[in-house]
Design a protein around this motif. Structure first.
Motif, mmCIF file in Angstrom:
data_model
loop_
_atom_site.group_PDB
_atom_site.id
_atom_site.type_symbol
_atom_site.label_atom_id
_atom_site.label_comp_id
_atom_site.label_asym_id
_atom_site.label_seq_id
_atom_site.Cartn_x
_atom_site.Cartn_y
_atom_site.Cartn_z
ATOM 1 N N ASP A 76 11.954 -0.129 -6.196
ATOM 2 C CA ASP A 76 10.726 0.369 -5.568
ATOM 3 C C ASP A 76 9.551 -0.597 -5.726
ATOM 4 O O ASP A 76 8.441 -0.320 -5.281
ATOM 5 N N GLY A 77 9.775 -1.738 -6.375
ATOM 6 C CA GLY A 77 8.735 -2.748 -6.519
ATOM 7 C C GLY A 77 7.949 -2.670 -7.816
ATOM 8 O O GLY A 77 7.116 -3.536 -8.079
ATOM 9 N N THR A 78 8.181 -1.637 -8.617
ATOM 10 C CA THR A 78 7.476 -1.565 -9.899
ATOM 11 C C THR A 78 8.143 -2.496 -10.900
ATOM 12 O O THR A 78 9.299 -2.870 -10.750
ATOM 13 N N THR A 99 1.870 -6.991 -13.516
ATOM 14 C CA THR A 99 2.614 -5.770 -13.796
ATOM 15 C C THR A 99 2.220 -4.741 -12.753
ATOM 16 O O THR A 99 1.028 -4.460 -12.574
ATOM 17 N N LEU A 100 3.215 -4.187 -12.071
ATOM 18 C CA LEU A 100 2.978 -3.218 -11.007
ATOM 19 C C LEU A 100 3.440 -1.840 -11.458
ATOM 20 O O LEU A 100 4.589 -1.681 -11.909
ATOM 21 N N ARG A 101 2.544 -0.846 -11.338
ATOM 22 C CA ARG A 101 2.850 0.522 -11.745
ATOM 23 C C ARG A 101 2.429 1.458 -10.623
ATOM 24 O O ARG A 101 1.279 1.417 -10.165
ATOM 25 N N ALA A 102 3.386 2.287 -10.164
ATOM 26 C CA ALA A 102 3.076 3.265 -9.124
ATOM 27 C C ALA A 102 2.134 4.318 -9.703
ATOM 28 O O ALA A 102 2.278 4.728 -10.855
ATOM 29 N N GLU A 109 -1.134 0.366 -9.307
ATOM 30 C CA GLU A 109 -2.030 -0.305 -10.238
ATOM 31 C C GLU A 109 -1.404 -1.650 -10.571
ATOM 32 O O GLU A 109 -0.245 -1.715 -10.979
ATOM 33 N N VAL A 110 -2.175 -2.711 -10.373
ATOM 34 C CA VAL A 110 -1.703 -4.063 -10.666
ATOM 35 C C VAL A 110 -2.519 -4.601 -11.829
ATOM 36 O O VAL A 110 -3.749 -4.639 -11.768
#
Length: 149
Positions: A76-78, A99-102, A109-110
């Motif tokens: 999912d890209g996280t 760091t990518l967080r859904a 949130e990046v």
């Protein structure tokens, strides 16, 4: 040992869309103001860049350098995209992580963490300022780029 600088931004797009922009290194000069040129040197079989040569002009830091990338992301890209410096003329360290967080509203949130050190003596205060400019420019440019697609 060099200290790191960190900042975060919320982007109104799914993590996968954000990751697609981060992974398209050769387009960085269009949205990451301090990056003026990028050449992907090697890619994994799945298309993720493994090594790239970048040219940067970020005030006191002007250099052409090579980075190795590590893609630790889910479908999912996280997750995270990290890089470490392999070779440079002026830079001694240029290591960082996105760091990518859904988040609940469907956005992402990046968080960008960056450590920079130079081969030439420069006051720590100036290095931190350069890191802050690089991070702020990158996060603002990333948000604008992703949300415009």
């Amino acid at each position: 040992m060099a200290d790191s600088t960190q900042a975060s931004i919320t982007i109104a797009a799914a993590a996968g869309s954000v990751l697609d922009v981060i992974a398209d290194l050769e387009v960085y000069p269009e949205w990451a103001g301090e990056i003026t040129h990028v050449v992907v040197l090697t890619e994994e079989g799945d298309g993720w860049p493994d090594r790239a040569r970048l040219t940067m002009d970020a005030g006191i830091i002007k250099d052409t350098y090579t980075l190795d990338y590590d893609w630790n992301v889910t479908d999912d890209g996280t997750g995270s995209v990290s890089w470490r410096l392999v070779e440079a003329s002026v830079l001694k360290v240029m290591d960082g992580t996105y760091t990518l967080r859904a988040i609940d509203d469907g956005g992402t949130e990046v968080t960008y963490e960056l450590t920079v050190d130079l081969k030439i003596p420069v006051l720590g205060m100036l290095k931190r300022k350069a890191e802050r400019v690089i991070i702020d420019t990158a996060l603002t440019g990333l948000k604008k780029r992703v949300e415009s697609l």
